[in-house]
Scaffold this motif. Structure first.
Motif: not given
Length: 125
Positions: A28-37, A96-111
C-alpha cells in the motif's frame, strides 16, 4: 514493478451499473505513490482515456463522454482502484484497462508505466 489486474466486466444492461476493480500487487505504501487511470478500447478504435485519480490529493479528471456517469476512486489501504459506471450506454462497450503512473499531474496524455490485461464490458442496446 506493479502488476495490475482488472475485474468486474461482463454484460451490462443500459443504465448499469457495474463497477470495475483494479487490484495492484504492490504494498500500500507504494500503491499510493501512483496515479491510477482507466482507459478503454472499443472494437476498431484506438485506446482512449476514461478517467484518472492522481496520487497525493486524489484529484480526478474524466473524459467528456463519461462525465456525470462514471466515477473513479481508490482505496490505498487495499491497493485498489475502481471505476463506477452509471447510466451505461451501448457506446461504452469496450475493453477497459487499468494503468499506473508515478506522475503527480498524470492525465490523459501522460505515459503510464504499468497496464493491466483489460476486462470486457459489453452494453446491450
Amino acid at each position: 514493478q506493479v502488476q495490475l489486474v482488472e475485474s468486474g466486466g461482463g454484460l451490462g444492461q443500459p443504465g448499469g451499473p457495474p463497477r470495475l476493480s483494479c487490484a495492484a500487487s504492490t504494498p500500500g505504501r507504494i500503491f499510493r505513490t501512483y496515479s491510477m487511470a482507466w482507459f478503454r478500447q472499443a472494437p476498431g478504435k484506438e485506446r482512449a482515456f476514461v478517467a484518472v485519480i492522481r496520487r497525493g490529493d486524489d484529484s480526478t479528471s474524466l473524459a467528456d463522454s463519461v462525465k456525470g456517469r462514471f466515477t473513479i476512486s481508490r482505496d490505498n489501504a487495499n491497493n485498489m482502484a475502481y471505476l463506477q459506471m452509471n447510466n451505461l450506454k451501448p457506446e461504452d462497450t469496450a475493453v477497459y484497462y487499468c494503468a499506473a503512473s508515478p506522475r503527480l499531474d498524470a492525465d490523459r496524455g501522460s505515459t503510464y508505466d504499468y497496464w493491466g490485461q483489460g476486462t470486457q464490458v459489453t452494453v446491450s442496446s
